[in-house]
Design an enzyme around this catalytic site. Structure first.
Site, PDB file in Angstrom:
ATOM      1  N   ARG A  50      25.378  43.718  53.770  1.00  0.00           N
ATOM      2  CA  ARG A  50      25.488  42.686  52.986  1.00  0.00           C
ATOM      3  C   ARG A  50      24.660  43.739  51.605  1.00  0.00           C
ATOM      4  O   ARG A  50      25.138  43.054  50.337  1.00  0.00           O
ATOM      5  CB  ARG A  50      24.501  42.130  53.111  1.00  0.00           C
ATOM      6  CG  ARG A  50      24.612  40.417  51.917  1.00  0.00           C
ATOM      7  CD  ARG A  50      23.309  39.837  52.202  1.00  0.00           C
ATOM      8  NE  ARG A  50      22.802  39.902  53.502  1.00  0.00           N
ATOM      9  CZ  ARG A  50      21.711  39.939  53.980  1.00  0.00           C
ATOM     10  NH1 ARG A  50      20.785  40.493  53.973  1.00  0.00           N
ATOM     11  NH2 ARG A  50      21.533  39.235  55.122  1.00  0.00           N
ATOM     12  N   TYR A 101      36.215  26.709  31.417  1.00  0.00           N
ATOM     13  CA  TYR A 101      36.525  26.595  33.355  1.00  0.00           C
ATOM     14  C   TYR A 101      34.998  25.365  33.975  1.00  0.00           C
ATOM     15  O   TYR A 101      33.809  25.875  33.610  1.00  0.00           O
ATOM     16  CB  TYR A 101      36.150  27.941  34.530  1.00  0.00           C
ATOM     17  CG  TYR A 101      36.706  27.543  35.451  1.00  0.00           C
ATOM     18  CD1 TYR A 101      37.866  27.494  35.753  1.00  0.00           C
ATOM     19  CD2 TYR A 101      35.750  27.755  36.657  1.00  0.00           C
ATOM     20  CE1 TYR A 101      37.778  26.703  37.282  1.00  0.00           C
ATOM     21  CE2 TYR A 101      35.511  27.774  37.928  1.00  0.00           C
ATOM     22  CZ  TYR A 101      37.229  27.224  38.180  1.00  0.00           C
ATOM     23  OH  TYR A 101      37.716  27.204  39.291  1.00  0.00           O
ATOM     24  N   ASP A 172      33.262  35.517  29.548  1.00  0.00           N
ATOM     25  CA  ASP A 172      33.791  34.759  30.965  1.00  0.00           C
ATOM     26  C   ASP A 172      35.604  36.095  30.294  1.00  0.00           C
ATOM     27  O   ASP A 172      36.435  35.703  29.669  1.00  0.00           O
ATOM     28  CB  ASP A 172      34.273  33.875  31.420  1.00  0.00           C
ATOM     29  CG  ASP A 172      35.612  33.801  32.547  1.00  0.00           C
ATOM     30  OD1 ASP A 172      36.290  34.353  32.888  1.00  0.00           O
ATOM     31  OD2 ASP A 172      34.939  32.522  33.394  1.00  0.00           O
ATOM     32  N   LYS A 197      42.290  36.129  40.311  1.00  0.00           N
ATOM     33  CA  LYS A 197      43.444  35.458  38.885  1.00  0.00           C
ATOM     34  C   LYS A 197      44.675  36.394  39.072  1.00  0.00           C
ATOM     35  O   LYS A 197      44.373  36.814  39.855  1.00  0.00           O
ATOM     36  CB  LYS A 197      43.050  34.509  37.797  1.00  0.00           C
ATOM     37  CG  LYS A 197      42.032  33.904  38.026  1.00  0.00           C
ATOM     38  CD  LYS A 197      42.717  32.033  38.900  1.00  0.00           C
ATOM     39  CE  LYS A 197      41.659  31.750  39.125  1.00  0.00           C
ATOM     40  NZ  LYS A 197      40.033  31.683  38.222  1.00  0.00           N
TER      41      LYS A 197
HETATM   42  C1  LIG Z   1      39.195  30.460  38.354  1.00  0.00           C
HETATM   43  C2  LIG Z   1      38.482  30.605  37.915  1.00  0.00           C
HETATM   44  C3  LIG Z   1      36.350  30.965  37.554  1.00  0.00           C
HETATM   45  C4  LIG Z   1      36.489  30.716  38.989  1.00  0.00           C
HETATM   46  O1  LIG Z   1      36.881  31.175  40.151  1.00  0.00           O
HETATM   47  P1  LIG Z   1      36.619  31.390  41.659  1.00  0.00           P
HETATM   48  O2  LIG Z   1      37.239  32.767  42.296  1.00  0.00           O
HETATM   49  O3  LIG Z   1      37.793  29.996  41.704  1.00  0.00           O
HETATM   50  O4  LIG Z   1      36.030  31.580  42.007  1.00  0.00           O
HETATM   51  C5  LIG Z   1      36.041  31.291  36.594  1.00  0.00           C
HETATM   52  N1  LIG Z   1      36.148  31.230  35.436  1.00  0.00           N
HETATM   53  C6  LIG Z   1      37.891  31.225  34.537  1.00  0.00           C
HETATM   54  C7  LIG Z   1      37.712  30.947  33.011  1.00  0.00           C
HETATM   55  C8  LIG Z   1      38.455  31.056  35.893  1.00  0.00           C
HETATM   56  O5  LIG Z   1      39.892  30.662  35.791  1.00  0.00           O
END
Ligand SMILES: *Cc1c(COP(=O)(O)O)cnc(C)c1O
Length: 364
Positions: A50, A101, A172, A197
């Site tokens: 961990r 998001y 983000d 992504k």
């Molecule tokens: C998809 C997404 C998230 C969340 O990420 P996960 O890997 O799906 O938990 C956070 N911020 C943005 C802008 C996203 O597109």
């Protein structure tokens, strides 16, 4: 022997390919292997699975170098988001975009409902409004461009105002990727990624990451990851790093495709509005025929896949308001396109065919 002809700071494409590799020594593999381990022999830096893993660390090294800080991988983007939102004290004010998001907004709403934080949602493209909201804030959350309205924020000005108020500034950077913007250099304290992504880029893993250039903060965030156990899977970290090796190629091709599609979509009578910030490969269109047309579009294509998520090599799209949790600031008629790396003529033929079907002949 030192190669003085190389610049001190390598360019992002070179970093994407070269960072996070074993040393160039005889018999070393070019790539870090998958280290599947729940525990390590005692008295080292890791001890238990961990607390660290060499495969995660390879991914973290590469992402850290791209963003200009220390990176930590998490089990998902939302696990990374939760770790950041947990930084603020009880009852503290969090300022966030009104069209961020929906998972991030969902966490904020949940925290607020339980009295844990207060939140103030703002139009992140309205810099003066965001700056005015910073006064009393403990944390200012920026997403730029936003998902899915693609609003763009002025990170530098917002960071200045937020820091003057003593707040953390979080960006983000999932949509832009570090190839387009490096928010730490613009004053952010923490960068968040859904590596699910673009970083992973092949729609085959869930992974999140945080990056900071403040070593104390990095220690705090690592401590939270240790405590919560929101650690990445080894396979996921390995795949994400493999994906990052071609990040620049994928983003370059997808962006070129997106720019071409944007200019054609703007001319199509079935499309009322095209939202595109001028970079990246996410395009949102609002259809003249409203929600019904948007739903129909997602059923009429062969190449474009109707699916949530984004940032893979394959072109996908989704009417975001099909989710009950999507912000009301998002149009019912909006379809978010994640443009992939296929041949743009095939992408357009498929999309234009479906859009033509939506256009009633003779209608003005
Ligand atoms: C998809 C997404 C998230 C969340 O990420 P996960 O890997 O799906 O938990 C956070 N911020 C943005 C802008 C996203 O597109």
């Amino acid at each position: 022997m030192a190669d003085d002809s190389l610049p001190a700071a390598l360019r992002p494409s070179t970093v994407a390919v070269t960072a996070g590799r074993p040393p160039h020594e005889p018999d070393q593999p070019l790539n870090h292997p998958l280290t599947m381990a729940s525990t390590f022999v005692a008295l080292g830096d890791r001890e238990y699975g961990r607390y660290g893993n060499p495969t995660w660390q390879a991914f973290e090294e590469a992402l850290g170098e791209l963003e200009g800080g220390t990176a930590l991988a998490f089990s998902s983007g939302l696990a990374a988001v939760a770790t950041v939102l947990d930084l603020v004290g009880h009852g503290a004010l969090v300022v966030a975009p009104d069209s961020a998001y929906n998972g991030t907004l969902g966490q904020l709403a949940d925290l607020e409902m339980r009295g844990r934080v207060r939140s103030l949602l703002v139009d992140v493209a309205d810099t003066d409004a965001v700056v005015a909201a910073c006064d009393d804030a403990a944390l200012v959350w920026i997403e730029t461009p936003t998902n899915p309205n693609l609003d763009v924020a002025d990170v530098r000005r917002i960071a200045e105002a937020a820091h003057a108020a003593g707040a953390y500034v979080v960006v983000d950077n999932t949509f832009a990727t570090p190839l387009v913007q490096t928010p730490l250099a613009d004053g952010a304290d923490i960068v968040v990624h859904s590596a699910t992504k673009y970083l992973g880029g092949h729609s085959d893993l869930l992974l999140g990451a945080l990056v900071t250039n403040d070593e104390t903060l990095a220690g705090v965030l690592k401590g939270r990851r240790d405590l919560f156990g929101s650690v990445p899977g080894t396979m996921e970290a390995w795949l994400a790093l493999r994906g990052m090796r071609t990040l620049h190629l994928r983003v370059e091709r997808a962006t070129a495709n997106a720019a071409e599609l944007v200019s054609r979509l703007r001319e199509h009578p079935a499309v009322e509005l095209v939202r595109y910030p001028g970079f990246g490969a996410i395009v949102s269109v609002e259809l003249a025929g409203g929600a019904l047309a948007a739903d129909l579009l997602t059923r009429k294509t062969r190449l474009w896949v109707h699916t949530t998520s984004l940032g893979g090599v394959e072109s996908t799209f989704e009417r975001r308001r099909r989710w009950k949790t999507e912000s009301a600031t998002v149009s019912d008629a909006l379809v978010r396109l994640s443009v992939g790396v296929e041949d743009v003529e095939d992408l357009w033929a498929d999309l234009a065919g479906a859009l033509d079907d939506l256009t009633v002949p003779g209608a003005s």
